[in-house]
Design an enzyme around this catalytic site. Structure first.
Site, PDB file in Angstrom:
ATOM      1  N   PRO A   1       4.432   7.796   3.818  1.00 43.76           N
ATOM      2  CA  PRO A   1       4.004   8.146   5.175  1.00 43.76           C
ATOM      3  C   PRO A   1       2.493   8.001   5.290  1.00 43.76           C
ATOM      4  O   PRO A   1       1.754   8.379   4.383  1.00 43.76           O
ATOM      5  CB  PRO A   1       4.438   9.608   5.310  1.00 43.76           C
ATOM      6  CG  PRO A   1       5.577   9.748   4.359  1.00 43.76           C
ATOM      7  CD  PRO A   1       5.248   8.848   3.200  1.00 43.76           C
ATOM      8  N   CYS A   2       2.043   7.459   6.406  1.00 36.06           N
ATOM      9  CA  CYS A   2       0.666   6.966   6.452  1.00 36.06           C
ATOM     10  C   CYS A   2      -0.167   7.515   7.591  1.00 36.06           C
ATOM     11  O   CYS A   2      -1.210   6.968   7.911  1.00 36.06           O
ATOM     12  CB  CYS A   2       0.698   5.444   6.541  1.00 36.06           C
ATOM     13  SG  CYS A   2       1.830   4.836   7.820  1.00 36.06           S
ATOM     14  N   GLN A   3       0.272   8.605   8.225  1.00 32.62           N
ATOM     15  CA  GLN A   3      -0.452   9.098   9.392  1.00 32.62           C
ATOM     16  C   GLN A   3      -1.908   9.425   9.080  1.00 32.62           C
ATOM     17  O   GLN A   3      -2.787   9.240   9.910  1.00 32.62           O
ATOM     18  CB  GLN A   3       0.237  10.343   9.958  1.00 32.62           C
ATOM     19  CG  GLN A   3       1.560  10.062  10.664  1.00 32.62           C
ATOM     20  CD  GLN A   3       2.735   9.992   9.699  1.00 32.62           C
ATOM     21  OE1 GLN A   3       2.560  10.010   8.484  1.00 32.62           O
ATOM     22  NE2 GLN A   3       3.924   9.902  10.239  1.00 32.62           N
TER      23      GLN A   3
ATOM     24  N   TRP B   1      -4.023   7.953   7.166  1.00 25.66           N
ATOM     25  CA  TRP B   1      -4.900   6.783   7.088  1.00 25.66           C
ATOM     26  C   TRP B   1      -4.813   5.914   8.333  1.00 25.66           C
ATOM     27  O   TRP B   1      -5.457   4.874   8.417  1.00 25.66           O
ATOM     28  CB  TRP B   1      -4.541   5.947   5.851  1.00 25.66           C
ATOM     29  CG  TRP B   1      -4.633   6.745   4.598  1.00 25.66           C
ATOM     30  CD1 TRP B   1      -3.599   7.165   3.809  1.00 25.66           C
ATOM     31  CD2 TRP B   1      -5.815   7.280   3.988  1.00 25.66           C
ATOM     32  NE1 TRP B   1      -4.064   7.913   2.768  1.00 25.66           N
ATOM     33  CE2 TRP B   1      -5.417   7.994   2.838  1.00 25.66           C
ATOM     34  CE3 TRP B   1      -7.175   7.219   4.304  1.00 25.66           C
ATOM     35  CZ2 TRP B   1      -6.325   8.642   2.013  1.00 25.66           C
ATOM     36  CZ3 TRP B   1      -8.086   7.867   3.474  1.00 25.66           C
ATOM     37  CH2 TRP B   1      -7.652   8.564   2.345  1.00 25.66           C
TER      38      TRP B   1
ATOM     39  N   ASN C   1       1.789  -0.093   3.624  1.00 28.82           N
ATOM     40  CA  ASN C   1       1.155   1.029   4.301  1.00 28.82           C
ATOM     41  C   ASN C   1       0.329   0.535   5.484  1.00 28.82           C
ATOM     42  O   ASN C   1       0.292  -0.670   5.760  1.00 28.82           O
ATOM     43  CB  ASN C   1       0.266   1.812   3.317  1.00 28.82           C
ATOM     44  CG  ASN C   1       0.272   3.304   3.580  1.00 28.82           C
ATOM     45  OD1 ASN C   1      -0.080   3.737   4.651  1.00 28.82           O
ATOM     46  ND2 ASN C   1       0.669   4.091   2.582  1.00 28.82           N
TER      47      ASN C   1
END
Length: 352
Positions: free
Chosen positions: A83-85, A87, A123
């Site tokens: 999960p990349c919220q 960045w 990502n």
């Protein structure tokens, strides 16, 4: 040639796993801390085990025993699409996602322990822009000095790989068994656009806002207010935006008065002959981006959002609400992009 096999960390509803499986690679397991993804994952990823676990609490030994994995297995692929919220460049509150900033570091624990034949990381581009903070710099250096001599790491637009959407994603592919750089295989022919997957000819009957599809097809879309219906009637077909109602004092939103050139995608329609914008977790909302149907006065449906993410129409989504299913779809790795990664690995493996 022995069959390649993969373990998909942070698997969610299975977008990466499905595409990798479609390319011809066996999926051993998907790992995710959100157990609500289990039903969707197991309904679509044949023969794979869903492991409900927080990677912070999962040990290398536990995974080794559970899946009978071996160290230094040339046929093993470890995949990490965390999960990349944190960045993301999207301006959201990062406090809730702060824990996720270290997920790449946690994933690297398993890579260092198992030393698989291949490693895949997918990502947001922000992971590369802030590569020191995200742990990417250290991870790439470790790969280069531990047998993965020529890792590919680059931001790609998934539209180049058959997905009808402009979506930029950071991708790393590293091989321990080949000196050759392994790159996702680009699609041949014209770039895919909205018309290629949406519309009546593609199986999407015309519907109105609030339509509920009780079948597994899930051509369902939320209701909108009467004033928003009036706004959409003034948004021109095929790519129009909120400028269509900006001169109507009853319909213009106060926050946009005098700001006609700001956030123009809000209440915006998709173009038939262009790729869709990035399908986010909010694609069911007409006010969170350019997510209005090219012609109909409504947001995209669940199945339309999935189609723009390149999920097949037969993909089974399970969830307790449209919002939760939309989140699963918006967060997914587009399966066609995942397949392009899998095919590149298979191609490389054949020649080593």
């Amino acid at each position: 040639m022995k069959k390649l096999k993969a373990v998909d960390f942070f698997c969610s509803g299975g977008g990466m796993s499905y595409g990798i499986q479609q390319s011809g690679i066996q999926i051993l397991a998907g790992i995710d801390f959100d157990d609500s993804c289990r039903e969707t994952y197991e309904a679509n990823i044949e023969g794979a085990e869903f492991i409900h676990a927080d990677v912070f609490d999962l040990s290398e030994n536990d995974l080794e025993e559970r899946l009978s994995l071996k160290k230094n297995d040339d046929d093993l692929i470890l995949i990490g699409c965390s999960p990349c919220q944190f960045w993301s460049i999207i301006n959201t509150d990062k406090s809730k996602s702060a824990k996720s900033k270290n997920l790449l570091v946690e994933f690297s624990r398993f890579v260092k322990y198992f030393r698989p034949g291949y490693v895949v990381v997918e990502n947001v581009p922000g992971v590369l822009r802030r590569k020191d903070e995200s742990g990417l710099t250290e991870f790439i250096e470790w790969l280069k000095t531990n047998g993965y001599e020529n890792p590919h790491f680059k931001v790609h637009n998934v539209n180049d790989f058959g997905v009808p959407q402009n979506r930029k994603r950071f991708t790393l592919i590293a091989s321990r068994i080949s000196e050759k750089e392994v790159k996702p295989l680009e699609a041949l022919g014209p770039k895919s656009v909205v018309r290629d997957v949406l519309g009546e000819s593609k199986g999407f009957q015309k519907i109105e806002a609030g339509h509920k599809d009780d079948s597994g097809f899930l051509h369902s879309v939320p209701k909108i207010s009467e004033v928003n219906k009036r706004r959409l009637k003034k948004v021109s077909k095929n790519g129009g935006n909120r400028s269509g109602f900006s001169n109507d004092p009853e319909l213009q939103l106060k926050c946009f008065i005098g700001k006609d050139n700001s956030f123009k995608d809000t209440f915006g329609r998709l173009w038939w002959d262009r790729p869709a914008p990035t399908i986010t977790t909010k694609f069911l909302s007409i006010s969170n981006g350019r997510f209005v149907h090219p012609e109909e006065d409504r947001a995209l449906s669940i199945r339309e959002g999935a189609a723009l993410q390149s999920f097949p129409l037969t993909y089974h989504f399970k969830g307790t609400s449209l919002t939760k299913i939309a989140r699963m779809i918006g967060n997914a790795v587009p399966p066609k992009y995942a397949s392009a990664i899998g095919k590149a690995i298979i191609q490389n493996h054949k020649w080593t």
